[in-house]
Design a protein around this motif. Structure first.
Motif, PDB file in Angstrom:
ATOM      1  N   PRO A  48      63.488  45.215  40.025  1.00  0.00           N
ATOM      2  CA  PRO A  48      62.137  45.501  40.523  1.00  0.00           C
ATOM      3  C   PRO A  48      61.486  46.613  39.703  1.00  0.00           C
ATOM      4  O   PRO A  48      62.105  47.633  39.403  1.00  0.00           O
ATOM      5  CB  PRO A  48      62.381  45.933  41.970  1.00  0.00           C
ATOM      6  CG  PRO A  48      63.631  45.198  42.360  1.00  0.00           C
ATOM      7  CD  PRO A  48      64.479  45.222  41.111  1.00  0.00           C
ATOM      8  N   GLY A  49      60.248  46.359  39.298  1.00  0.00           N
ATOM      9  CA  GLY A  49      59.505  47.297  38.470  1.00  0.00           C
ATOM     10  C   GLY A  49      59.509  46.946  36.996  1.00  0.00           C
ATOM     11  O   GLY A  49      58.706  47.481  36.228  1.00  0.00           O
ATOM     12  N   ASP A  50      60.380  46.040  36.569  1.00  0.00           N
ATOM     13  CA  ASP A  50      60.407  45.628  35.163  1.00  0.00           C
ATOM     14  C   ASP A  50      59.128  44.858  34.819  1.00  0.00           C
ATOM     15  O   ASP A  50      58.500  44.245  35.676  1.00  0.00           O
ATOM     16  CB  ASP A  50      61.612  44.745  34.860  1.00  0.00           C
ATOM     17  CG  ASP A  50      62.912  45.531  34.744  1.00  0.00           C
ATOM     18  OD1 ASP A  50      62.864  46.777  34.699  1.00  0.00           O
ATOM     19  OD2 ASP A  50      63.978  44.885  34.693  1.00  0.00           O
ATOM     20  N   ILE A  51      58.792  44.898  33.554  1.00  0.00           N
ATOM     21  CA  ILE A  51      57.622  44.186  33.041  1.00  0.00           C
ATOM     22  C   ILE A  51      58.121  42.971  32.281  1.00  0.00           C
ATOM     23  O   ILE A  51      59.054  43.062  31.484  1.00  0.00           O
ATOM     24  CB  ILE A  51      56.806  45.109  32.113  1.00  0.00           C
ATOM     25  CG1 ILE A  51      56.276  46.307  32.917  1.00  0.00           C
ATOM     26  CG2 ILE A  51      55.661  44.334  31.451  1.00  0.00           C
ATOM     27  CD1 ILE A  51      55.753  47.436  32.055  1.00  0.00           C
ATOM     28  N   LEU A  52      57.509  41.825  32.548  1.00  0.00           N
ATOM     29  CA  LEU A  52      57.851  40.584  31.858  1.00  0.00           C
ATOM     30  C   LEU A  52      56.705  40.191  30.939  1.00  0.00           C
ATOM     31  O   LEU A  52      55.544  40.226  31.346  1.00  0.00           O
ATOM     32  CB  LEU A  52      58.104  39.459  32.860  1.00  0.00           C
ATOM     33  CG  LEU A  52      59.266  39.664  33.820  1.00  0.00           C
ATOM     34  CD1 LEU A  52      59.279  38.568  34.875  1.00  0.00           C
ATOM     35  CD2 LEU A  52      60.574  39.676  33.065  1.00  0.00           C
ATOM     36  N   LEU A  53      57.033  39.831  29.716  1.00  0.00           N
ATOM     37  CA  LEU A  53      56.066  39.284  28.777  1.00  0.00           C
ATOM     38  C   LEU A  53      56.470  37.849  28.493  1.00  0.00           C
ATOM     39  O   LEU A  53      57.662  37.529  28.474  1.00  0.00           O
ATOM     40  CB  LEU A  53      56.060  40.074  27.464  1.00  0.00           C
ATOM     41  CG  LEU A  53      55.754  41.562  27.538  1.00  0.00           C
ATOM     42  CD1 LEU A  53      55.835  42.183  26.145  1.00  0.00           C
ATOM     43  CD2 LEU A  53      54.410  41.820  28.168  1.00  0.00           C
ATOM     44  N   ARG A  54      55.491  36.998  28.278  1.00  0.00           N
ATOM     45  CA  ARG A  54      55.813  35.614  27.925  1.00  0.00           C
ATOM     46  C   ARG A  54      54.870  35.116  26.837  1.00  0.00           C
ATOM     47  O   ARG A  54      53.818  35.688  26.596  1.00  0.00           O
ATOM     48  CB  ARG A  54      55.772  34.701  29.143  1.00  0.00           C
ATOM     49  CG  ARG A  54      54.405  34.418  29.679  1.00  0.00           C
ATOM     50  CD  ARG A  54      54.485  33.493  30.884  1.00  0.00           C
ATOM     51  NE  ARG A  54      53.145  33.264  31.418  1.00  0.00           N
ATOM     52  CZ  ARG A  54      52.895  32.715  32.586  1.00  0.00           C
ATOM     53  NH1 ARG A  54      53.895  32.338  33.367  1.00  0.00           N
ATOM     54  NH2 ARG A  54      51.660  32.532  32.994  1.00  0.00           N
ATOM     55  N   ARG A  55      55.315  34.017  26.223  1.00  0.00           N
ATOM     56  CA  ARG A  55      54.545  33.382  25.161  1.00  0.00           C
ATOM     57  C   ARG A  55      54.677  31.868  25.308  1.00  0.00           C
ATOM     58  O   ARG A  55      55.738  31.355  25.655  1.00  0.00           O
ATOM     59  CB  ARG A  55      55.097  33.794  23.802  1.00  0.00           C
ATOM     60  CG  ARG A  55      54.446  33.033  22.652  1.00  0.00           C
ATOM     61  CD  ARG A  55      55.168  33.274  21.337  1.00  0.00           C
ATOM     62  NE  ARG A  55      54.662  32.421  20.289  1.00  0.00           N
ATOM     63  CZ  ARG A  55      53.585  32.654  19.573  1.00  0.00           C
ATOM     64  NH1 ARG A  55      52.866  33.737  19.783  1.00  0.00           N
ATOM     65  NH2 ARG A  55      53.204  31.811  18.631  1.00  0.00           N
ATOM     66  N   PHE A  56      53.592  31.192  25.008  1.00  0.00           N
ATOM     67  CA  PHE A  56      53.588  29.738  24.919  1.00  0.00           C
ATOM     68  C   PHE A  56      53.287  29.367  23.474  1.00  0.00           C
ATOM     69  O   PHE A  56      52.298  29.825  22.915  1.00  0.00           O
ATOM     70  CB  PHE A  56      52.521  29.118  25.830  1.00  0.00           C
ATOM     71  CG  PHE A  56      52.770  29.345  27.290  1.00  0.00           C
ATOM     72  CD1 PHE A  56      53.792  28.690  27.941  1.00  0.00           C
ATOM     73  CD2 PHE A  56      51.975  30.212  28.012  1.00  0.00           C
ATOM     74  CE1 PHE A  56      54.025  28.900  29.289  1.00  0.00           C
ATOM     75  CE2 PHE A  56      52.189  30.418  29.362  1.00  0.00           C
ATOM     76  CZ  PHE A  56      53.214  29.769  30.001  1.00  0.00           C
TER      77      PHE A  56
END
Length: 193
Positions: A48-56
């Motif tokens: 909890p509190g982590d940041i997620l980045l994503r890419r398509f």
């Protein structure tokens, strides 16, 4: 200076996959590189509190977003991610969020209480704070990275860049920030996984 992107353009380009050979496009395809085993690895490490980045890969909006990463959200626990999309600030299952071609899990270094940041993120999702397509420091409507910065009380202030005449926090700005630590990256295209 404010930058305004029409909503229909963002929605259309965000859901349109462009094939290079032969030149063809598909609206709302269901093809992603991050798979079940990858998501299990994410679930084992995310807190909890982590940041997620994503890419398509291959989507039109990826071509229009500077840098590698295209979207950001905050993990709030209970297998839920809060992020800002064209419909506004939402909370959704991490399994849906991870349907992507690359994912990064980042832990913020901050004096902000993580519980307070999570509460703020959930409150924004409950309010369905709008995504207004105006990249501005002066309003209370957030694009994805601006939302992440807001819940952590501006820890990414040094990571905004000038783009098209305005200051914008890009997902790559968060990824490269000294305010975070990389916990996990799944990226088959770049060979890091």
């Amino acid at each position: 200076m404010k930058i305004r992107i029409p909503k229909f353009i963002s929605e259309f380009t965000g859901h349109t996959y462009l094939h290079k050979y032969p030149l063809w496009f598909v609206y709302r395809p269901d093809v992603h590189r991050v798979r079940g085993n990858d998501v299990r690895e994410i679930l084992n490490i995310v807190a909890p509190g982590d940041i997620l980045l994503r890419r398509f890969d291959g989507y039109l909006n990826t071509a229009f977003t500077p840098g590698f990463w295209g979207h950001a959200g905050a993990y709030v626990g209970g297998n839920q991610v809060v992020h800002s999309v064209s419909e506004g600030c939402i909370q959704e299952d991490i399994l849906n969020f991870c349907r992507a071609d690359a994912i990064a899990v980042l832990e913020p270094y901050t004096s902000t209480n993580v519980a307070e940041a999570i509460k703020k993120a959930k409150d924004y999702a409950d309010e369905n704070v709008p995504y207004d397509y105006q990249f501005s420091e002066t309003n209370k409507k957030y694009y994805c990275t601006e939302l992440v910065d807001a819940i952590y009380n501006g820890i990414f202030f040094a990571d905004y860049t000038e783009t098209v005449g305005g200051m914008i926090l890009m997902p790559d700005g968060i990824y490269n920030s000294k305010a975070v630590r990389l916990k996990l990256q799944i990226n088959y295209k770049e060979g890091s996984k």
